[in-house]
Write a protein that holds these residues in place. Structure first.
Motif, PDB file in Angstrom:
ATOM      1  N   ILE A 284      -3.781   5.347   3.893  1.00  9.13           N
ATOM      2  CA  ILE A 284      -3.625   4.077   3.185  1.00  9.13           C
ATOM      3  C   ILE A 284      -4.158   2.896   4.000  1.00  9.13           C
ATOM      4  CG2 ILE A 284      -1.686   4.928   1.842  1.00  9.13           C
ATOM      5  CD1 ILE A 284       0.207   3.385   3.624  1.00  9.13           C
ATOM      6  N   GLY A 285      -4.778   3.211   5.135  1.00 11.65           N
ATOM      7  CA  GLY A 285      -5.501   2.191   5.882  1.00 11.65           C
ATOM      8  C   GLY A 285      -4.645   1.251   6.707  1.00 11.65           C
ATOM      9  N   ILE A 286      -3.569   1.790   7.304  1.00  9.29           N
ATOM     10  CA  ILE A 286      -2.739   0.949   8.165  1.00  9.29           C
ATOM     11  C   ILE A 286      -2.487   1.676   9.482  1.00  9.29           C
ATOM     12  CG2 ILE A 286      -1.616  -0.137   6.181  1.00  9.29           C
ATOM     13  CD1 ILE A 286       0.840   1.538   6.713  1.00  9.29           C
ATOM     14  N   ALA A 287      -2.018   0.947  10.480  1.00 14.22           N
ATOM     15  CA  ALA A 287      -1.695   1.549  11.768  1.00 14.22           C
ATOM     16  C   ALA A 287      -0.396   2.342  11.646  1.00 14.22           C
ATOM     17  CB  ALA A 287      -1.545   0.469  12.835  1.00 14.22           C
ATOM     18  N   PRO A 288      -0.237   3.416  12.418  1.00 19.17           N
ATOM     19  CA  PRO A 288       0.987   4.216  12.347  1.00 19.17           C
ATOM     20  C   PRO A 288       2.256   3.402  12.556  1.00 19.17           C
ATOM     21  CG  PRO A 288      -0.687   5.400  13.587  1.00 19.17           C
ATOM     22  CD  PRO A 288      -1.234   4.019  13.328  1.00 19.17           C
ATOM     23  N   GLU A 289       2.210   2.432  13.473  1.00 19.77           N
ATOM     24  CA  GLU A 289       3.407   1.631  13.720  1.00 19.77           C
ATOM     25  C   GLU A 289       3.715   0.725  12.528  1.00 19.77           C
ATOM     26  OE1 GLU A 289      -0.102  -0.203  16.013  1.00 19.77           O
ATOM     27  OE2 GLU A 289       0.754   1.795  15.626  1.00 19.77           O
TER      28      GLU A 289
ATOM     29  N   THR B 167       1.581  10.101  10.281  1.00 22.96           N
ATOM     30  CA  THR B 167       0.358   9.648  10.951  1.00 22.96           C
ATOM     31  C   THR B 167      -0.841   9.738  10.015  1.00 22.96           C
ATOM     32  OG1 THR B 167       1.210  10.343  13.110  1.00 22.96           O
ATOM     33  CG2 THR B 167      -1.175  10.036  12.917  1.00 22.96           C
ATOM     34  N   VAL B 168      -0.942  10.879   9.307  1.00 29.71           N
ATOM     35  CA  VAL B 168      -2.049  11.056   8.365  1.00 29.71           C
ATOM     36  C   VAL B 168      -1.897  10.098   7.194  1.00 29.71           C
ATOM     37  CG1 VAL B 168      -3.191  12.680   6.809  1.00 29.71           C
ATOM     38  CG2 VAL B 168      -2.398  13.448   9.048  1.00 29.71           C
ATOM     39  N   LEU B 169      -0.656   9.894   6.743  1.00 28.23           N
ATOM     40  CA  LEU B 169      -0.404   8.967   5.640  1.00 28.23           C
ATOM     41  C   LEU B 169      -0.850   7.556   6.005  1.00 28.23           C
ATOM     42  CD1 LEU B 169       0.748   7.990   2.986  1.00 28.23           C
ATOM     43  CD2 LEU B 169       3.041   8.074   4.004  1.00 28.23           C
TER      44      LEU B 169
ATOM     45  N   ARG C  42      13.247  11.516  -6.268  1.00 23.17           N
ATOM     46  CA  ARG C  42      13.042  11.906  -4.875  1.00 23.17           C
ATOM     47  C   ARG C  42      11.650  12.507  -4.760  1.00 23.17           C
ATOM     48  NH1 ARG C  42      17.936  13.373  -1.670  1.00 23.17           N
ATOM     49  NH2 ARG C  42      19.748  12.540  -2.778  1.00 23.17           N
ATOM     50  N   VAL C  43      10.937  12.165  -3.729  1.00 20.68           N
ATOM     51  CA  VAL C  43       9.623  12.736  -3.486  1.00 20.68           C
ATOM     52  C   VAL C  43       9.571  13.205  -2.034  1.00 20.68           C
ATOM     53  CG1 VAL C  43       8.530  11.239  -5.193  1.00 20.68           C
ATOM     54  CG2 VAL C  43       8.582  10.520  -2.807  1.00 20.68           C
ATOM     55  N   ARG C  44       8.666  14.113  -1.782  1.00 21.72           N
ATOM     56  CA  ARG C  44       8.471  14.589  -0.412  1.00 21.72           C
ATOM     57  C   ARG C  44       7.050  14.264   0.005  1.00 21.72           C
ATOM     58  NH1 ARG C  44      10.718  17.549   3.427  1.00 21.72           N
ATOM     59  NH2 ARG C  44       9.422  18.819   4.791  1.00 21.72           N
ATOM     60  N   LEU C  45       6.916  13.622   1.137  1.00 26.12           N
ATOM     61  CA  LEU C  45       5.587  13.266   1.625  1.00 26.12           C
ATOM     62  C   LEU C  45       4.776  14.540   1.843  1.00 26.12           C
ATOM     63  CD1 LEU C  45       6.385  10.458   4.220  1.00 26.12           C
ATOM     64  CD2 LEU C  45       5.637  10.202   1.851  1.00 26.12           C
ATOM     65  N   PRO C  46       3.580  14.629   1.228  1.00 25.26           N
ATOM     66  CA  PRO C  46       2.782  15.846   1.346  1.00 25.26           C
ATOM     67  C   PRO C  46       1.979  15.928   2.638  1.00 25.26           C
ATOM     68  CG  PRO C  46       1.669  14.282  -0.058  1.00 25.26           C
ATOM     69  CD  PRO C  46       2.988  13.647   0.318  1.00 25.26           C
ATOM     70  N   LEU C  47       2.103  14.927   3.503  1.00 33.34           N
ATOM     71  CA  LEU C  47       1.366  14.906   4.752  1.00 33.34           C
ATOM     72  C   LEU C  47       2.174  14.146   5.794  1.00 33.34           C
ATOM     73  CD1 LEU C  47      -1.590  12.399   4.132  1.00 33.34           C
ATOM     74  CD2 LEU C  47       0.374  12.641   2.662  1.00 33.34           C
TER      75      LEU C  47
ATOM     76  N   ARG D  56       0.840  -1.205   0.000  1.00 39.15           N
ATOM     77  CA  ARG D  56       0.000   0.000   0.000  1.00 39.15           C
ATOM     78  C   ARG D  56       0.873   1.252   0.000  1.00 39.15           C
ATOM     79  NH1 ARG D  56      -4.813  -1.301   4.417  1.00 39.15           N
ATOM     80  NH2 ARG D  56      -5.106  -3.502   3.850  1.00 39.15           N
ATOM     81  N   LEU D  57       1.900   1.229   0.824  1.00 42.40           N
ATOM     82  CA  LEU D  57       2.801   2.374   0.888  1.00 42.40           C
ATOM     83  C   LEU D  57       3.536   2.537  -0.444  1.00 42.40           C
ATOM     84  CD1 LEU D  57       4.203   4.661   2.370  1.00 42.40           C
ATOM     85  CD2 LEU D  57       5.786   2.978   3.349  1.00 42.40           C
ATOM     86  N   ALA D  58       3.960   1.432  -1.038  1.00 45.59           N
ATOM     87  CA  ALA D  58       4.637   1.493  -2.330  1.00 45.59           C
ATOM     88  C   ALA D  58       3.738   2.138  -3.384  1.00 45.59           C
ATOM     89  CB  ALA D  58       5.060   0.100  -2.769  1.00 45.59           C
ATOM     90  N   ALA D  59       2.465   1.763  -3.396  1.00 46.73           N
ATOM     91  CA  ALA D  59       1.527   2.331  -4.365  1.00 46.73           C
ATOM     92  C   ALA D  59       1.373   3.830  -4.164  1.00 46.73           C
ATOM     93  CB  ALA D  59       0.169   1.632  -4.245  1.00 46.73           C
ATOM     94  N   PHE D  60       1.328   4.258  -2.910  1.00 40.92           N
ATOM     95  CA  PHE D  60       1.208   5.691  -2.622  1.00 40.92           C
ATOM     96  C   PHE D  60       2.448   6.438  -3.114  1.00 40.92           C
ATOM     97  CE2 PHE D  60       1.794   9.472  -0.051  1.00 40.92           C
ATOM     98  CZ  PHE D  60       0.546  10.056  -0.076  1.00 40.92           C
TER      99      PHE D  60
END
Length: 226
Positions: free
Chosen positions: A184-189, A178-180, A170-175, A153-157
């Motif tokens: 994508i429907g997973i726990a923060p940990e 925790t919000v990410l 290189r990309v920068r997370l736009p959020l 899921r993270l790879a797809a994002f």
């Protein structure tokens, strides 16, 4: 608006299925605005006198917490319309919005758009049909997302952020992370563990900056091929 911009707008879920003539009619009075730098678009409580289509870049809806921090509610990427609900309900924008550097947005005046719908009620049914098709597509995507592991899921994002046609980037997370994780429907940990797993597929995290050393390998992993 140029013919190329109109063609891009026709890909927005709200406007899918419209003829070229009807599209031009509904977007009469619309204009394209470029944002060379990140900028606020509207503030919570502002009059909702228009809605928008993202042609390039990204728009972010957010609220401000009691401590003044931003809490991201939704992201809008090309090609997507947003803020339609505000012009049809309270007439006020319920959230804050900002646009990313390099964004291009179509601003569609609410009054003229609604007047056209009153003049041509059948167009409203076409708009609803387009949104219904988009809803089913989203349902399929959600079903596919649930069948993937947290790392996939993270790879797809991350692939959605990656530069088109490039082997690495290189990309920068736009959020925030925790919000990410929520998005994508997973726990923060689980997000931290997913990042560790993606190292073997060329992903390196440096805070919110993500290095993608092998985009093709990451795409194979995301699709379950590797």
């Amino acid at each position: 608006m140029s013919p190329d911009d109109l063609a891009l707008c026709a890909r927005a879920p709200l406007l899918m299925g419209l003829s070229g003539e009807d599209l031009a009619l509904l977007l009469d009075g619309a204009r394209v605005v470029s944002y060379p730098d990140a900028a606020p678009l509207f503030t919570q409580g502002d009059p909702a006198d228009r809605f928008f289509i993202v042609l390039a870049g990204r728009a972010t809806l957010f609220i401000l917490t009691e401590t003044g921090e931003k809490s991201v509610i939704e992201l809008f990427d090309p090609i997507c319309s947003f803020a339609e609900a505000a012009i049809l309900s309270s007439g006020l924008f319920p959230l804050h919005c900002e646009v990313a550097t390099g964004s291009r947005l179509v601003h569609i005046p609410a009054a003229l758009f609604l007047r056209r719908l009153e003049e041509r009620p059948a167009l409203g049914l076409t708009l609803l049909s387009g949104l219904a098709r988009w809803r089913w597509r989203l349902a399929d995507e959600i079903a596919g997302l649930k069948s993937r592991s947290p790392a996939q899921r993270l790879a797809a994002f991350l692939l959605g952020l990656a530069p088109a046609g490039e082997a690495e980037g290189r990309v920068r997370l736009p959020l925030s992370k925790t919000v990410l994780a929520s998005r994508i429907g997973i726990a923060p940990e689980s997000l931290s563990r997913a990042l560790v797993r993606l190292r073997s597929h060329g992903v390196e995290a440096r805070g919110r900056e993500i290095i993608l050393a092998d985009i093709a390998a990451l795409r194979r992993f995301s699709s379950g091929e590797g």
